[in-house]
Design an enzyme around this catalytic site. Structure first.
Site, mmCIF file in Angstrom:
data_model
loop_
_atom_site.group_PDB
_atom_site.id
_atom_site.type_symbol
_atom_site.label_atom_id
_atom_site.label_comp_id
_atom_site.label_asym_id
_atom_site.label_seq_id
_atom_site.Cartn_x
_atom_site.Cartn_y
_atom_site.Cartn_z
ATOM 1 N N HIS A 31 0.809 -1.229 0.000
ATOM 2 C CA HIS A 31 0.000 0.000 0.000
ATOM 3 C C HIS A 31 0.838 1.273 0.000
ATOM 4 C CE1 HIS A 31 1.062 -0.063 4.207
ATOM 5 N NE2 HIS A 31 0.589 1.152 4.344
HETATM 6 N N1 UDP Z 1 -3.573 -5.264 8.953
HETATM 7 C C1 UDP Z 1 -4.860 -5.732 9.143
HETATM 8 N N2 UDP Z 1 -5.543 -6.175 8.041
HETATM 9 C C2 UDP Z 1 -5.025 -6.187 6.792
HETATM 10 C C3 UDP Z 1 -3.694 -5.708 6.626
HETATM 11 C C4 UDP Z 1 -3.004 -5.248 7.717
HETATM 12 O O1 UDP Z 1 -5.362 -5.761 10.263
HETATM 13 O O2 UDP Z 1 -5.686 -6.605 5.848
HETATM 14 C C5 UDP Z 1 -2.845 -4.750 10.120
HETATM 15 C C6 UDP Z 1 -1.503 -5.371 10.373
HETATM 16 O O3 UDP Z 1 -1.627 -6.449 11.258
HETATM 17 C C7 UDP Z 1 -0.679 -4.239 10.969
HETATM 18 C C8 UDP Z 1 -1.334 -3.000 10.434
HETATM 19 O O4 UDP Z 1 -2.580 -3.382 9.907
HETATM 20 O O5 UDP Z 1 -0.749 -4.217 12.376
HETATM 21 C C9 UDP Z 1 -0.445 -2.414 9.402
HETATM 22 O O6 UDP Z 1 -1.120 -1.501 8.665
HETATM 23 P P1 UDP Z 1 -0.627 -0.985 7.267
HETATM 24 O O7 UDP Z 1 0.183 -2.014 6.593
HETATM 25 O O8 UDP Z 1 -1.835 -0.450 6.598
HETATM 26 O O9 UDP Z 1 0.250 0.292 7.684
HETATM 27 P P2 UDP Z 1 1.789 0.488 8.049
HETATM 28 O O10 UDP Z 1 2.119 -0.393 9.205
HETATM 29 O O11 UDP Z 1 2.585 0.225 6.831
HETATM 30 O O12 UDP Z 1 1.847 1.936 8.436
#
Ligand code: UDP
Length: 353
Positions: A197
């Site tokens: 993403h």
């Molecule tokens: N996550 C979730 N469902 C999904 C994908 C990710 O609950 O379909 C959770 C994952 O366990 C993690 C968090 O969302 O704790 C990460 O979010 P994302 O990848 O959107 O953001 P980033 O961490 O890159 O800022």
């Protein structure tokens, strides 16, 4: 003492879970404010429901616009909320636009900011998360580092030692509670889990195409929960139908945290550009193939469990086929006591104001 906790995105809600639990235990008055950055059921409400988070006292409505307009709308919303609530301290998480808006609104009103997950550096100047995190670190009063490396980054940058605390990763707190509560079994299954993403990937036709082609050509079973932004760009670049036709790839909606943990716990390998998912994958003993060239948590590379493939098709294919680290995994992320440490420090520093 009153804390205003600013949340706005999926990873924020998950981190809030561990903090909320500890606040309940300590009977700390915490007001949750939702910036509206992630707003629909699958990206927001499901987390409040599954994790029994209290309904936010304030919820903003933002239109999906440019980063500038979105951040400005959240900033003016948060300024009004903070003027009304007058908390002793504002708590912000991570590196999203809500984090930036929350910290800026707060510091301008002379309300101290505490930043959970401070000090992570990729040294990638134009990465949106790097920009947010650096600015928020500069205007925060207390900086909570998740790893030794983040702690040292902050000290190197000249933040006063008395404001910087190494507390471990709050992601680990939330993950361990959920794994235990739902008795989720960790095993190396037969499919790989993919999440993408990051703006650098999804807004580039070339990068997205390279990654999609590698996933299809690997011919391995893949589960791929789609972030709404990713779905939008896959459609725009005519790649969505291509993936849908691939028999080995199972496209899923964005999953709730519990369901996502189950899928992650059963995966063979994890391919991701997410900051949070790579840490969770490491904690659950999965080989991590990073689909972005930006390096977060270099310790995971040093110990051999994360491989940076970026959008290079050949590297992704080779890693899917052959990346099978066996080396020891050091404890990089602390002992799942971040929430306890964070709240005890907050109480000590701001409890008597
Ligand atoms: N996550 C979730 N469902 C999904 C994908 C990710 O609950 O379909 C959770 C994952 O366990 C993690 C968090 O969302 O704790 C990460 O979010 P994302 O990848 O959107 O953001 P980033 O961490 O890159 O800022």
């Amino acid at each position: 003492m009153k804390i205003v906790s600013v949340v706005g995105t999926r990873p924020n809600f998950i981190k809030e879970y561990a903090i909320e639990k500890e606040c309940r235990k300590l009977k700390i008055n915490k007001v949750i404010v939702h910036t509206g950055q992630h707003y629909d059921f699958l990206m927001s409400d499901i987390f409040f429901r599954e994790l029994s988070l209290p309904k936010p006292k304030y919820i903003n409505v933002v239109k999906k616009e440019s980063h500038g307009k979105e951040t400005a709308a959240m900033l003016s919303f948060l300024e009004e909320v903070l003027k009304k609530e007058k908390p002793d301290v504002t708590l912000v998480y991570g590196d999203v636009n809500s984090t930036l808006a929350g910290a800026l609104a707060s510091v301008k009103l002379r309300i101290p900011v505490v930043h959970v997950e401070a000090g992570i550096r990729s040294y990638s100047k134009y990465n949106p998360e790097e920009i947010n995190r650096r600015i928020v670190d500069c205007i925060s009063d207390t900086l909570f580092a998740a790893t030794r490396e983040s702690y040292e980054n902050l000290i190197k940058e000249g933040h006063p030692k008395k404001c910087v605390y190494l507390v471990g990763d709050i992601v680990k707190d939330s993950l361990e509670i959920i794994i235990k509560k739902f008795n989720i079994k960790i095993n190396r299954g037969t499919y790989n889990l993919v999440t993408i993403h990051r703006m650098e990937n999804i807004t580039s036709n070339v990068r997205l195409k390279n990654i999609v082609e590698a996933l299809i050509e690997s011919k391995q079973d893949i589960k791929f929960p789609l972030h709404p932004n990713t779905e939008k760009y896959l459609k725009n670049f005519n790649l969505l139908n291509k993936i849908k036709k691939a028999k080995t790839i199972e496209l899923l909606p964005p999953l709730g945290y519990i369901e996502f943990m189950k899928v992650l716990a059963g995966a063979n390998k994890v391919l991701t550009d997410s900051g949070g998912v790579r840490r969770e994958a490491y904690l659950l003993r999965k080989p991590i193939i990073s689909l972005i060239d930006i390096v977060w948590f270099p310790d995971m590379i040093k110990c051999g469990w994360k491989y940076i493939a970026g959008d290079k098709k050949r590297k992704i294919l080779q890693a899917i086929a052959n990346f099978n680290p066996q080396s020891p995994r050091p404890n990089i992320f602390g002992n799942a006591q971040a929430a306890v440490k964070i709240l005890s420090i907050i109480k000590k520093r701001y409890g008597k104001r």
